[in-house]
Design an enzyme around this catalytic site. Sequence first.
Site, PDB file in Angstrom:
ATOM      1  N   SER A  57      -1.454  45.469  15.752  1.00 25.27           N
ATOM      2  CA  SER A  57      -2.392  45.249  16.870  1.00 25.27           C
ATOM      3  C   SER A  57      -3.114  46.511  17.336  1.00 25.27           C
ATOM      4  O   SER A  57      -3.369  46.685  18.529  1.00 25.27           O
ATOM      5  CB  SER A  57      -1.677  44.562  18.047  1.00 25.27           C
ATOM      6  OG  SER A  57      -1.218  43.284  17.648  1.00 25.27           O
ATOM      7  N   HIS A  69       4.574  45.119   2.707  1.00 27.16           N
ATOM      8  CA  HIS A  69       4.030  44.651   3.985  1.00 27.16           C
ATOM      9  C   HIS A  69       4.952  43.550   4.527  1.00 27.16           C
ATOM     10  O   HIS A  69       5.484  42.748   3.756  1.00 27.16           O
ATOM     11  CB  HIS A  69       2.601  44.119   3.797  1.00 27.16           C
ATOM     12  CG  HIS A  69       1.949  43.801   5.110  1.00 27.16           C
ATOM     13  ND1 HIS A  69       2.201  42.634   5.787  1.00 27.16           N
ATOM     14  CD2 HIS A  69       1.109  44.523   5.896  1.00 27.16           C
ATOM     15  CE1 HIS A  69       1.520  42.655   6.930  1.00 27.16           C
ATOM     16  NE2 HIS A  69       0.844  43.783   7.008  1.00 27.16           N
ATOM     17  N   GLY A  95      -0.434  41.291  14.470  1.00 28.71           N
ATOM     18  CA  GLY A  95      -1.228  40.090  14.717  1.00 28.71           C
ATOM     19  C   GLY A  95      -0.902  39.395  16.028  1.00 28.71           C
ATOM     20  O   GLY A  95      -1.306  38.261  16.254  1.00 28.71           O
ATOM     21  N   GLU A 134       4.485  40.776   5.838  1.00 33.73           N
ATOM     22  CA  GLU A 134       4.167  39.392   5.441  1.00 33.73           C
ATOM     23  C   GLU A 134       4.665  39.114   4.022  1.00 33.73           C
ATOM     24  O   GLU A 134       5.088  38.008   3.708  1.00 33.73           O
ATOM     25  CB  GLU A 134       2.656  39.147   5.571  1.00 33.73           C
ATOM     26  CG  GLU A 134       2.256  39.018   7.043  1.00 33.73           C
ATOM     27  CD  GLU A 134       0.852  39.485   7.368  1.00 33.73           C
ATOM     28  OE1 GLU A 134       0.005  39.572   6.460  1.00 33.73           O
ATOM     29  OE2 GLU A 134       0.605  39.786   8.559  1.00 33.73           O
ATOM     30  N   ASN A 185      -6.472  46.548   6.501  1.00 32.86           N
ATOM     31  CA  ASN A 185      -5.810  45.517   5.700  1.00 32.86           C
ATOM     32  C   ASN A 185      -6.455  44.179   6.032  1.00 32.86           C
ATOM     33  O   ASN A 185      -6.215  43.615   7.101  1.00 32.86           O
ATOM     34  CB  ASN A 185      -4.308  45.502   6.036  1.00 32.86           C
ATOM     35  CG  ASN A 185      -3.579  44.343   5.382  1.00 32.86           C
ATOM     36  OD1 ASN A 185      -4.108  43.691   4.469  1.00 32.86           O
ATOM     37  ND2 ASN A 185      -2.370  44.071   5.841  1.00 32.86           N
ATOM     38  N   TRP A 186      -7.269  43.698   5.107  1.00 32.67           N
ATOM     39  CA  TRP A 186      -8.002  42.441   5.369  1.00 32.67           C
ATOM     40  C   TRP A 186      -7.129  41.204   5.235  1.00 32.67           C
ATOM     41  O   TRP A 186      -7.531  40.120   5.619  1.00 32.67           O
ATOM     42  CB  TRP A 186      -9.193  42.320   4.397  1.00 32.67           C
ATOM     43  CG  TRP A 186     -10.348  43.206   4.730  1.00 32.67           C
ATOM     44  CD1 TRP A 186     -10.342  44.279   5.603  1.00 32.67           C
ATOM     45  CD2 TRP A 186     -11.683  43.112   4.224  1.00 32.67           C
ATOM     46  NE1 TRP A 186     -11.588  44.845   5.652  1.00 32.67           N
ATOM     47  CE2 TRP A 186     -12.432  44.155   4.816  1.00 32.67           C
ATOM     48  CE3 TRP A 186     -12.315  42.258   3.318  1.00 32.67           C
ATOM     49  CZ2 TRP A 186     -13.782  44.350   4.538  1.00 32.67           C
ATOM     50  CZ3 TRP A 186     -13.655  42.447   3.039  1.00 32.67           C
ATOM     51  CH2 TRP A 186     -14.390  43.483   3.644  1.00 32.67           C
ATOM     52  N   LYS A 187      -5.966  41.342   4.636  1.00 28.52           N
ATOM     53  CA  LYS A 187      -5.110  40.182   4.350  1.00 28.52           C
ATOM     54  C   LYS A 187      -5.936  39.150   3.559  1.00 28.52           C
ATOM     55  O   LYS A 187      -6.787  39.558   2.781  1.00 28.52           O
ATOM     56  CB  LYS A 187      -4.521  39.606   5.643  1.00 28.52           C
ATOM     57  CG  LYS A 187      -3.937  40.735   6.516  1.00 28.52           C
ATOM     58  CD  LYS A 187      -3.125  40.262   7.658  1.00 28.52           C
ATOM     59  CE  LYS A 187      -2.624  41.498   8.414  1.00 28.52           C
ATOM     60  NZ  LYS A 187      -1.610  41.196   9.397  1.00 28.52           N
ATOM     61  N   GLY A 222      -5.186  45.625  10.876  1.00 28.12           N
ATOM     62  CA  GLY A 222      -5.417  44.278  10.354  1.00 28.12           C
ATOM     63  C   GLY A 222      -6.669  43.671  10.949  1.00 28.12           C
ATOM     64  O   GLY A 222      -7.791  43.976  10.537  1.00 28.12           O
ATOM     65  N   GLY A 223      -6.496  42.825  11.959  1.00 25.61           N
ATOM     66  CA  GLY A 223      -7.601  42.071  12.557  1.00 25.61           C
ATOM     67  C   GLY A 223      -8.839  42.902  12.872  1.00 25.61           C
ATOM     68  O   GLY A 223      -9.960  42.497  12.551  1.00 25.61           O
ATOM     69  N   GLU A 267       5.203  49.581  10.855  1.00 34.26           N
ATOM     70  CA  GLU A 267       4.564  48.417  11.476  1.00 34.26           C
ATOM     71  C   GLU A 267       5.634  47.494  12.044  1.00 34.26           C
ATOM     72  O   GLU A 267       6.199  46.675  11.300  1.00 34.26           O
ATOM     73  CB  GLU A 267       3.755  47.635  10.431  1.00 34.26           C
ATOM     74  CG  GLU A 267       2.639  48.412   9.788  1.00 34.26           C
ATOM     75  CD  GLU A 267       1.604  47.468   9.200  1.00 34.26           C
ATOM     76  OE1 GLU A 267       0.470  47.478   9.679  1.00 34.26           O
ATOM     77  OE2 GLU A 267       1.941  46.705   8.272  1.00 34.26           O
TER      78      GLU A 267
END
Length: 249
Positions: A208, A91, A169, A93, A11-13, A229-230, A163
């Site tokens: 994470s 998600h 994150g 966010e 997930n690149w956001k 993610g990251g 999640e």
Amino acid sequence: MAQRKPIVAGNWKMNGSIELVSEISTAVNECKNKQVDVIVFPPAALLTKMAEFGVEVGTQTISEFDSGAYTGELSAELAKQLGATYTLVGHSERRAIFGESNEAVANKFAKAQENGLIPVLCVGETEEQRESGETEKVVAEQINAVISKLGIAALSNSVLAYEPVWAIGTGKTATPEQAQAVHKFIRDMLSTQSEPVAQALQILYGGSVNDKNSKSLFTQPDIDGGLIGGASLKADAFVSICNSALGNV
Ligand code: PGA
């Protein structure tokens, strides 16, 4: 126990670039194999470009409406035309920053399936909810919003991602035991309604995940891969996370 194929999803956001599309696509294509499905969720503007590299792609959200005066929204139909095969829905966010309710998430889930996209339903509790012992209640409510709208059978053409919000994150990953406990709770809860649906459902862990902790998470019996993610923005780390899902079939 049912054999479930692991999925590693990135997930690149709101990150990435045209250059990163080609770098990550090349890396993903090198580690592509039959034992793990790799899916990337880049920003919508990069979907077509990434799909052209032969990478399986999805959108990070879709509109709950078909078309019309909804400035800035992307319809499921158009996402599909752009090359998406999956879409994230709910998600944390989207829920926290853009105020998406359980009902809106269920509508998006329905819209995805109506248009031939596989929804990846994201669920998870906040730190406060975990501390007050509400993890199972919150996760159950998030999943039940979809089941009460569409029925348990709708989950057979979907993926779930657990999640915990406090792990996203933050570098604070759930331990494999903490994650497994919630994954097992979800599968047990679903099996009271349909054992075959519960056993076949791929449930990913997200929050994470990195190339150091992925293996110990993915080897848990009810964890079928990860939503990253990251670390999905770094080719080396993402490839090594994909490789760590191998052997877990
Ligand atoms: P993270 O994000 O891996 O950077 O914690 C996961 C996600 O939001 O899907």
